[in-house]
Design an enzyme around this catalytic site. Structure first.
Site, PDB file in Angstrom:
ATOM      1  N   ASP A   1       0.825  -1.209   0.000  1.00  0.00           N
ATOM      2  CA  ASP A   1       0.000   0.000   0.000  1.00  0.00           C
ATOM      3  C   ASP A   1       0.857   1.257   0.000  1.00  0.00           C
ATOM      4  O   ASP A   1       2.026   1.233   0.353  1.00  0.00           O
ATOM      5  CB  ASP A   1      -0.884   0.041   1.254  1.00  0.00           C
ATOM      6  CG  ASP A   1      -2.027  -0.955   1.159  1.00  0.00           C
ATOM      7  OD1 ASP A   1      -2.288  -1.464   0.054  1.00  0.00           O
ATOM      8  OD2 ASP A   1      -2.650  -1.208   2.207  1.00  0.00           O
TER       9      ASP A   1
ATOM     10  N   TYR B   1       5.981  -9.547   8.052  1.00  0.00           N
ATOM     11  CA  TYR B   1       5.779  -8.104   8.150  1.00  0.00           C
ATOM     12  C   TYR B   1       6.116  -7.675   9.572  1.00  0.00           C
ATOM     13  O   TYR B   1       5.913  -8.439  10.532  1.00  0.00           O
ATOM     14  CB  TYR B   1       4.316  -7.741   7.864  1.00  0.00           C
ATOM     15  CG  TYR B   1       3.967  -7.703   6.394  1.00  0.00           C
ATOM     16  CD1 TYR B   1       4.109  -6.533   5.659  1.00  0.00           C
ATOM     17  CD2 TYR B   1       3.489  -8.833   5.739  1.00  0.00           C
ATOM     18  CE1 TYR B   1       3.788  -6.485   4.305  1.00  0.00           C
ATOM     19  CE2 TYR B   1       3.174  -8.800   4.388  1.00  0.00           C
ATOM     20  CZ  TYR B   1       3.329  -7.625   3.676  1.00  0.00           C
ATOM     21  OH  TYR B   1       3.017  -7.575   2.348  1.00  0.00           O
TER      22      TYR B   1
END
Lengths: 250, 250
Positions: B52, B110
């Site tokens: 994103d 992540y």
């Protein structure tokens, strides 16, 4: 009249150092604006140190007198909210009337951060010096130890300084590694103009084999700026800690 | 024709994510420009993931085919020099002809970085989420453990995703603290749209007492997006590691 000690940290990337001057925005101006906005009055402020353009501070102390009666806790929050994104307010405390952020200071610790990787850093380019050649921590710690003690650091001072007594006491000087970041830490009772950056530049020349660790005492004794290393770029340097009482361990 | 694997890290602050799109500059465009400048030809590139807007990567893998015969070592240096300041080239290696940065990937880790201090950070404002309330690591680790395993994460997916199978396996999920920085780490075989950011938002609601750690299994099973927490801001999120072989420890 209260005498307050405001402790801040700041990212110096966009500032011409701390002290108010004519040729650019300084941290002191931002702090004075914040004091005026919060207390309604402009105050004269005393900073613990002048710092160069681009230099950062993990801890920087400012004292100022004010009639304002807002609690220290609320003042800290107000400063953190009013100061720009790159200046944080860590604490506000009331101090004795004769406390002066600069003259009451007995020691300071600076750190210099080096991004020691073959690839550049996308995250810390303004916060570290990129030095791609592998740093030999053990070797440089041998060199760093020679800076500890009371020495005349005339040769580790940039020209343009008006200081007369160039003797300073260094309590500690060492390097450490955390992943790709190598940190040089140096604590002393005071530092000459650009002294920390010249010490770092000298240590990097030790890493390159241009200076041997045991050459350092001679280089200090020579008082010759040309024998020390170059002045490392400002943007890796941080004022890290300000001491108002000397730890017993020093 | 060589098939090359380029590994980069990037600061996503100024980019509209990785994948080329019409409404802003993306990391993929910068990489394609660099390939063209270095090899003289434009190449089709495969990224390991879409990320994103504002999301960072400590490790991001890209595969592309090229006739260029420059050695991997020199290519790595050329990429690091040609790519902008906020994209670093960590390595270049030659891979099998059928290797695909996205389809060959078997797991990803992540991390989400939280600046957990009452004062804001002057250094990491684009790199961390500022969360002033003290984080109870032990409590949140109890909640985090419930995400581990194979679950239908439909309730932890933002709308707008076209994915049909919403079952994913999470190998590890835990928090740790380093000074003022709290890191949430989550490793899995794949992640739904905004899944990591919703997991982090949910953990922060556990910290605020709105959700109990042992509510997590029910919330996952409900498949109800409204029962999970809000989507944490993108700028604390980093793709941290890309796995092409699964470690035995998983």
């Amino acid at each position: 009249m209260r005498n307050l000690l405001l402790t801040i940290s700041y990212n110096g990337s966009k500032y011409c150092g701390f002290q108010v001057q004519n040729n650019g925005i300084t941290v002191a101006e931002r702090v004075q604006d914040a004091i005026e906005r919060i207390t309604g009055h402009r105050s004269d402020i005393k900073g613990c140190s002048r710092t160069d353009s681009g230099v950062h501070a993990n801890m920087f102390c400012i004292s100022f007198k004010t009639e304002c009666d807002i609690s220290c806790h609320r003042l800290r929050r107000a400063f953190d909210a009013v100061l720009p994104e790159d200046i944080a307010a860590l604490s506000v405390e009331e101090v004795d009337d004769d406390f002066h952020a600069r003259y009451s200071c007995v020691a300071k610790r600076y750190v210099y951060k080096i991004w020691n990787s073959t690839a550049k850093t996308p995250f810390y380019s303004d916060l570290t010096l990129h030095y791609p050649r592998e740093i030999d921590i053990e070797l440089l710690n041998k060199a760093a130890a020679h800076f500890v003690g009371t020495h005349d650091f005339f040769g580790f001072c940039s020209s343009g300084s008006s200081v007369v007594d160039t003797t300073r006491t260094v309590y500690d000087c060492h390097l450490s590694r955390d992943g790709d970041i190598v940190t040089v830490s140096i604590t002393g009772n005071g530092f000459l103009y650009n002294m920390v950056r010249i010490v770092v530049g000298t240590l990097l020349e030790v890493n390159e084999g241009k200076i041997l660790p045991d050459d350092i005492p001679d280089i200090i004794a020579s008082r010759d700026r040309n024998r020390a290393g170059s002045t490392a770029r400002a943007h890796g340097l941080y004022l890290d800690k300000v001491y108002y009482t000397l730890p017993e361990s020093f």
